[in-house]
Each structure stands twice: as C-alpha cells, then as structure tokens.
Design a protein around this motif. Sequence first.
Motif, short mmCIF file in Angstrom:
data_model
loop_
_atom_site.label_atom_id
_atom_site.label_comp_id
_atom_site.label_asym_id
_atom_site.label_seq_id
_atom_site.Cartn_x
_atom_site.Cartn_y
_atom_site.Cartn_z
N VAL A 1 19.55 -34.85 14.72
CA VAL A 1 20.26 -34.84 16.00
C VAL A 1 21.08 -33.57 16.16
CG1 VAL A 1 22.02 -36.00 17.37
CG2 VAL A 1 20.32 -37.36 16.14
N ALA A 2 21.78 -33.19 15.07
CA ALA A 2 22.72 -32.07 15.16
C ALA A 2 22.04 -30.71 15.11
CB ALA A 2 23.75 -32.18 14.03
N TYR B 1 11.58 -38.05 16.85
CA TYR B 1 12.10 -36.69 16.98
C TYR B 1 10.96 -35.67 16.84
CZ TYR B 1 16.57 -39.02 16.17
OH TYR B 1 17.66 -39.87 16.26
N GLU B 2 11.16 -34.50 17.43
CA GLU B 2 10.14 -33.46 17.41
C GLU B 2 10.37 -32.53 16.22
OE1 GLU B 2 7.48 -32.72 19.32
OE2 GLU B 2 7.70 -34.59 20.46
N PHE B 3 9.65 -32.73 15.15
CA PHE B 3 9.69 -31.83 14.00
C PHE B 3 8.39 -31.98 13.22
CE2 PHE B 3 11.31 -35.86 12.47
CZ PHE B 3 10.81 -35.99 11.18
N GLN C 1 9.35 -19.55 12.38
CA GLN C 1 9.76 -18.24 12.85
C GLN C 1 11.14 -17.96 12.26
OE1 GLN C 1 7.94 -16.14 14.70
NE2 GLN C 1 6.24 -17.59 14.95
N PRO C 2 11.52 -16.67 12.15
CA PRO C 2 12.86 -16.36 11.64
C PRO C 2 13.93 -17.10 12.45
CG PRO C 2 11.54 -14.36 11.77
CD PRO C 2 10.73 -15.45 12.41
N GLY C 3 14.86 -17.71 11.73
CA GLY C 3 15.94 -18.45 12.37
C GLY C 3 15.67 -19.92 12.54
N ASP C 4 14.41 -20.37 12.39
CA ASP C 4 14.11 -21.80 12.47
C ASP C 4 14.87 -22.55 11.39
OD1 ASP C 4 12.46 -21.62 14.64
OD2 ASP C 4 10.59 -21.71 13.51
N ARG C 5 15.29 -23.76 11.72
CA ARG C 5 15.98 -24.59 10.74
C ARG C 5 14.97 -25.44 9.97
NH1 ARG C 5 19.30 -24.29 15.18
NH2 ARG C 5 21.50 -23.78 14.78
N VAL C 6 15.16 -25.49 8.66
CA VAL C 6 14.30 -26.28 7.76
C VAL C 6 15.20 -27.18 6.93
CG1 VAL C 6 12.69 -26.20 5.83
CG2 VAL C 6 12.51 -24.51 7.67
N ILE C 7 14.84 -28.44 6.85
CA ILE C 7 15.61 -29.40 6.05
C ILE C 7 14.82 -29.74 4.80
CG2 ILE C 7 16.59 -31.73 5.98
CD1 ILE C 7 17.10 -31.53 8.95
N VAL C 8 15.49 -29.67 3.66
CA VAL C 8 14.87 -30.01 2.38
C VAL C 8 15.79 -30.98 1.64
CG1 VAL C 8 13.74 -27.77 2.20
CG2 VAL C 8 15.97 -28.10 1.12
N GLU C 9 15.21 -31.68 0.65
CA GLU C 9 16.01 -32.54 -0.21
C GLU C 9 16.87 -31.68 -1.16
OE1 GLU C 9 12.60 -35.93 -0.90
OE2 GLU C 9 12.25 -33.83 -1.38
#
Length: 461
Positions: free
Chosen positions: A240-241, A276-278, A194-202
């Motif tokens: 965590v952060a 963790y929940e992702f 959804q808009p605003g969700d955080r996504v982590i990439v390399e």
Amino acid sequence: MDRITTEQLTRMLVGTGTPTGPLYRRLSESLAELIDRGELPPGALLPPERALAVALTVSRTTVVAAYQELQTSGRLERRRGSGTRVRTHARHTVSSWELAGDHASSQFLDGTPAIDFMTAALPSLGIVADVAASLTRDDYLQLTTTHHGYHLKGLPSLRERIARWYGGSTAPDDILITSGAQQALELVARGCLQPGDRVIVEEPTYRGALDAFARTGSRLRTVPMDGDGLDVDALEKLLVAEAPRLVYVQSPGHNPTGVVMSADRRRRLRRLLDRYEFVLVDDTSLAGTSLAPTDSTLGTHDRLVTVGSMSKLFWGGLRLGWIRGAPQTVGRLAQVRGISDLGSSLVAQEVARRLFDHYEDAVAERRTTLPVQLRVLTGLLQQHLPEWTWHEPRAGASLWVRLPDRTATQWSQLVSRYGVALLPGAVFGAADDHTRIPLMLPEATLREGIERVAHAARERR
C-alpha cells in the motif's frame, strides 16, 4: 563511492588474501587484491586505523603497518588530516560500478582457505554421471543434425518435459530454459525493472537476488520473516505504502534460513497478488531439498514468475535452470536474454531432460542424507560452541546460526586466520549477528572447521 565504511570494507575482505603469514602482511595483501581488481576504486577514502582495527579484532599497529606497506607500493596515499585514500593512479585491472566484494560469486573467484564454510553446495548425485555417460553417438547426432544449436527459449523437448512435470495448465511456451537460477534472476530483473523501481525482498534473502536487483538500480525494501515464512501483513502494508514493481520470495525452501513458507502464508500471498499490481517472483531453487514432504506451490498467475533449478538438487556444475511464467512474459525475457546469450548448452539440456525421469529418486536421496548431516553439524556446534543458537531448517543444505557476542563480519575475519572461510549474515541483507554453515561437507572437515572456530573463540577470550 568516495567513502568506504568500516562495515563495507570488512565484508569486502572476506575470502581475500592468504591464510598464512604476519597479520599486517595478510591485511596488506587483501587490500591490495581489492585495489588491483578495482573493487576499491581510485580516490576511495578508507576507514581510520583504529576503527578498522576494532572491526577486524586486530591491533591498531597491524592496520598502520598494512596501510604503510600499501603506501610504499603506490596503492595508497596518506595525508595528515585527510585520511587514507586509494591513489588516483593506483594499479588495477577492472573498473567497478559498485563494491564487488559483496557479490554472491566472489567466493568462486579466487582460492579459498583450507576449510570453506562459505559455499553451501551439495555434492553431485551419482545419477548425474550415469545419465551423462549414457548419451551415445547417435544421441549427439540427433542433437547436432536436427538443431542448429541456438534456442533462446531452450531445447523444445526439455521445455515440454518441465511443463509435464508441473502438470496442470503449464505448457512448453510457459517455460524458458536458463543457465542456472542466477541467470534466471538476472533476466527477470533486467526484463521487469527500471532504475528507481521498488523491490521487496525477505530479510534475510538469497544474496544472488540482491546482486541481480541492485544492478538494475532498483530501490530495495525488506519484509521480516519467521518460521512460517515472510510476514504477509507487513508485506501488505508495504504494498500500500510503496507500490512496488516486484516482490521476491522463496516459498518452498529459503536460502539462507531453510524456512518453508506455510500453506496459510502462501494462500494469503496469492490473494495479495490478486488485489495489488506487482510481479511476484517465487524462487523455488531449493524445492528438491526439503527435509520432509511438502506442497509449497503458489500455482500460476499472469504476474507470477517461478524460478527453478537443477543445480541445487542434482549438482552445482549442471548449470541449468528455468523460468515459468505467462507466455508473453517468457517471450519478453527470451528477447532480453538474446542481447547477451543465444541459449544454454544443448548437451547439458539433454542431460537435464533425462534427469527429470529421476527427479523423485534424487529428492528421496537428499531427504535421507541431509538430516544425517544436520545432526552431525548441530552435534559439533553443541559440543564446541554451545553459545551459538539456531532453528532447525526444513529445507536446503545449510544451517543459519546466530552468534552471541560479536558481529558475524568480525567473526569471519577472525576465523580466516585459522584457515576457515565464513560468510557474515550481512551479505544476505540480514543483521550481522548470523552466519551460514554448510551441511554437506565430509564429517572430518566439519569437525576440523568447527574446532578451529572454537579455538579462535578461546584465543580471543
């Protein structure tokens, strides 16, 4: 976006215009192309002449002349003290929700210079033509008389074949067929974010994934990587952060670096998924292009989504990929897919099903040819551009090269004048001191391209 930075505009210019003619005219034509396509939106403020001249390694006079020509044609308006802007009523054909010049597909939209170092696609294997030609009229009748032609999840026999290929507990209901890995990533992004969700990439990462996540309005965070893959410790700190919704990796073969994630990093990454929940998305598109045998699977998990592709291994024109995930995830993504697409070509899926019988032979063939091409390219670089450095890739069809003395974006603009199209590392979300060079071009083409780049370097010195 009102103000276009020098870095943004320089990246957008990659692959535009024509490679011949006076510099000011070529710059003018490139800017006109971006304006007419709507990638430079009405009202956008362009960089000052001097700043753009430095970024493009041209004289300020060249930029001034290009701006003046566009002003005369009605595309730009220039006012003392207010800068240079795209005219509010400038002619353009499409509206743009973002700066499209960075899109992964942009190099396929227009003609390319004589030597294309932007596209790291593998040539088709002969088995593709053999299998496609083996389909008989009875085979087509079997498809057309037993299926209505619409399968949101994909041809049942292909889903069953991919499930058997994975083995273990994978079932056909865990598989969703897509029109390539890029569509798979688009579906995952639309279905999970959804808009605003955080996504982590390399950092860096596949530029098509950056496109897919950006279109959802997600907020991207990056994790550094090294020769063993992404930094798992740094990832855990971000988990965590930031509490991200999704993490995107490429464990069996990384585009653009060619890194294969180590077994230890894979185990630690899997443990993070338990803690963790992702949602973890593992893009395995390059799995069949490893230069040495490797086992890089992350296994299965309710929140693990695996993306696969036939296009990287067999042929880019075979637009077939898939998603493997929990049945409820696959069902949800199939519903998302149905909004705009009722399924991939059944004929292509039947060809893909038969190609799976030749999967290991295809891997063996790539494993024979890719190292040869790698030696050719690295030999040419050592001979003509010895100051460029790299780490040997372990997968994929390209070499990730570090440039010593200027930004890659500036290099891409410089070498375009010599008929070479080069991608700057910034489009992969990396520091702009790298570029990606494809391996599987004919040796004569590689040699000519590297010699042109070296000639450009000498001329600029």
